[in-house]
Enzyme design. Structure first.
Site, PDB file in Angstrom:
ATOM      1  N   HIS A 203       0.799  -1.232   0.000  1.00 47.31           N
ATOM      2  CA  HIS A 203       0.000   0.000   0.000  1.00 47.31           C
ATOM      3  C   HIS A 203       0.826   1.273   0.000  1.00 47.31           C
ATOM      4  O   HIS A 203       0.277   2.373  -0.014  1.00 47.31           O
ATOM      5  CB  HIS A 203      -0.954   0.020   1.203  1.00 47.31           C
ATOM      6  CG  HIS A 203      -0.257   0.203   2.518  1.00 47.31           C
ATOM      7  ND1 HIS A 203      -0.029   1.428   3.072  1.00 47.31           N
ATOM      8  CD2 HIS A 203       0.288  -0.683   3.370  1.00 47.31           C
ATOM      9  CE1 HIS A 203       0.611   1.289   4.224  1.00 47.31           C
ATOM     10  NE2 HIS A 203       0.820   0.008   4.423  1.00 47.31           N
TER      11      HIS A 203
HETATM   12  N1  UDP Z   1      -2.764  -5.675   9.271  1.00 45.87           N
HETATM   13  C1  UDP Z   1      -3.977  -6.283   9.517  1.00 45.87           C
HETATM   14  N2  UDP Z   1      -4.720  -6.692   8.452  1.00 45.87           N
HETATM   15  C2  UDP Z   1      -4.299  -6.570   7.166  1.00 45.87           C
HETATM   16  C3  UDP Z   1      -3.031  -5.974   6.935  1.00 45.87           C
HETATM   17  C4  UDP Z   1      -2.288  -5.523   8.006  1.00 45.87           C
HETATM   18  O1  UDP Z   1      -4.372  -6.452  10.668  1.00 45.87           O
HETATM   19  O2  UDP Z   1      -5.011  -6.951   6.255  1.00 45.87           O
HETATM   20  C5  UDP Z   1      -2.018  -5.189  10.440  1.00 45.87           C
HETATM   21  C6  UDP Z   1      -0.714  -5.891  10.639  1.00 45.87           C
HETATM   22  O3  UDP Z   1      -0.614  -6.231  11.983  1.00 45.87           O
HETATM   23  C7  UDP Z   1       0.318  -4.845  10.273  1.00 45.87           C
HETATM   24  C8  UDP Z   1      -0.379  -3.568  10.636  1.00 45.87           C
HETATM   25  O4  UDP Z   1      -1.732  -3.830  10.292  1.00 45.87           O
HETATM   26  O5  UDP Z   1       1.480  -4.937  10.998  1.00 45.87           O
HETATM   27  C9  UDP Z   1       0.183  -2.353   9.969  1.00 45.87           C
HETATM   28  O6  UDP Z   1      -0.249  -2.280   8.728  1.00 45.87           O
HETATM   29  P1  UDP Z   1       0.036  -1.295   7.557  1.00 45.87           P
HETATM   30  O7  UDP Z   1       0.723  -2.108   6.545  1.00 45.87           O
HETATM   31  O8  UDP Z   1      -1.252  -0.662   7.217  1.00 45.87           O
HETATM   32  O9  UDP Z   1       0.948  -0.110   8.096  1.00 45.87           O
HETATM   33  P2  UDP Z   1       2.498   0.159   8.113  1.00 45.87           P
HETATM   34  O10 UDP Z   1       3.075  -0.769   9.121  1.00 45.87           O
HETATM   35  O11 UDP Z   1       3.041  -0.037   6.752  1.00 45.87           O
HETATM   36  O12 UDP Z   1       2.613   1.575   8.533  1.00 45.87           O
END
Ligand code: UDP
Length: 359
Positions: A203
């Site tokens: 994303h």
């Molecule tokens: N996550 C979730 N469902 C999903 C994808 C991600 O629960 O379908 C959780 C997962 O624990 C991940 C967290 O959301 O570590 C963070 O996600 P995201 O990729 O949105 O944020 P980033 O860490 O890249 O800032």
């Protein structure tokens, strides 16, 4: 103390869930949700599953460019902070909500506590990097997940107090591990078997906003021979639709697209995956916690320890590099990099001692 906590998106709900209950045992917390992620899949489900208290204020500010979103959040948070007059404002991570919360507090002369301070990708084209750097320089108390983060802050000469507390996401990962493991039978619902599939997420703006990069992403995902479970972020779905690429992904026989998953479903899939293919910071770390190899679709990462220990490989959107990474043997060592699962308790005790800092 009266503490305003500002959250806004999925990873922040997870981080706040680790801290909020412990914080409320000692302080009065007012949870403010900016609205950056507002739908059930990215927001409500984390409140239900992880026991995050319901937000006290919902600002409903989403959409627009990073600058416009941040400025609208800042204007709204100025009013909230002015009305509540907290002793400090607590922010997590690196989103627009993080920066807006920190700036609203700093401009009102209120102490800022930053959890997940000191992370750097050294890529200023990432909005998240800009948010992190500015937030750290506005913060009174900077709570770091790793020694690398502490070292980054020492190099930058930040004015606030820096403390290594460990990673609050590691706390939640440990807490939820037994429940995630119990649910292994749920894998059949996604048509996969333990160790026989790849869990993928994507994303980041750099991967999905440019149609050419997005085409490379689709190419990479569809080149993997193993089944690929892809919980599709709404931003990515929208960009795929705009670029006319969603059909190619939907019709690929190996790719199983799901809506974004709740924390437990995601963890269940992650813990039994052959590998996690991702551009998410959180997912790279969670793969490490679960001793599952990560293949990161970026050319750098803030979570450098995962790469140095051999558990994470940076492949950007290079299909061949990703396929080669899938064949790598697992490293034999798995050191504890992000704390012992008690980071949230350290966050609360550091906050409790903030009055002694003369803030
Ligand atoms: N996550 C979730 N469902 C999903 C994808 C991600 O629960 O379908 C959780 C997962 O624990 C991940 C967290 O959301 O570590 C963070 O996600 P995201 O990729 O949105 O944020 P980033 O860490 O890249 O800032």
């Amino acid at each position: 103390m009266r503490i305003v906590t500002v959250i806004g998106n999925r990873p922040q709900f997870i981080k706040a869930a680790a801290v909020s209950q412990l914080l409320r045992a000692e302080h009065s917390e007012i949870l403010v949700h900016t609205g950056q992620h507002y739908d059930d899949e990215l927001s409500e489900i984390f409140i239900r599953e992880l026991g995050l208290p319901r937000p006290d204020r919902e600002l409903g500010i989403a959409g627009g460019t990073n600058t416009s979103q941040t400025s609208r959040q800042l204007a709204a948070l100025e009013l909230v902070v002015g009305e509540i007059t907290p002793d400090l404002v607590l922010v997590y991570g690196d989103t627009n909500s993080t920066l807006a919360g920190a700036l609203a507090a700093a401009q009102a002369g209120i102490a800022v506590v930053h959890v997940e301070a000191g992370m750097r990708s050294f890529d200023r084209t990432m909005a998240e990097e800009v948010n992190r750097v500015v937030t750290d320089h506005l913060s009174t108390l900077l709570l770091c997940p790793s020694q690398v983060a502490v070292d980054n802050l020492a190099r930058e000469g930040v004015l606030g107090t820096v403390e290594l507390v460990g990673d609050v996401m590691a706390d939640i990962a440990r807490l939820m591990a037994p429940r995630a493991r119990e649910r292994t039978q749920a894998l059949a619902g996604w048509g996969v078997e333990p160790g026989g599939y790849v869990l993928a997420t994507a994303h980041r703006a750099a991967n999905v906003d440019d149609p050419q990069r997005l085409a490379l992403l689709v190419d990479l995902l569809t080149a993997i021979e193993l089944p690929v479970v892809l919980p599709l972020h709404p931003r990515t779905r929208a960009r795929l639709e705009q670029a006319g690429l969603l059909g190619a992904l939907e019709s690929a026989p190996t790719v199983e697209i799901t809506p974004p998953l709740g924390y437990l479903d995601f963890r269940t899939l992650l813990c039994s995956a052959r590998a996690v293919l991702t551009d998410s910071g959180g997912a790279q770390k969670e793969a490490y916690f679960a001793a599952v190899p990560a293949i990161t679709m970026r050319d750098r990462t803030e979570w450098v320890e995962t790469v140095e220990t051999g558990w994470n490989v940076l492949v950007d959107l290079d299909k061949d590099a990703a396929l080669a990474a899938l064949e790598r043997p697992l490293p034999s060592e798995h050191p504890e990099l992000y704390g012992d699962g008690h980071a949230a308790a350290r966050v609360v005790s550091a906050i409790s001692s903030i009055s002694a800092l003369g803030s």
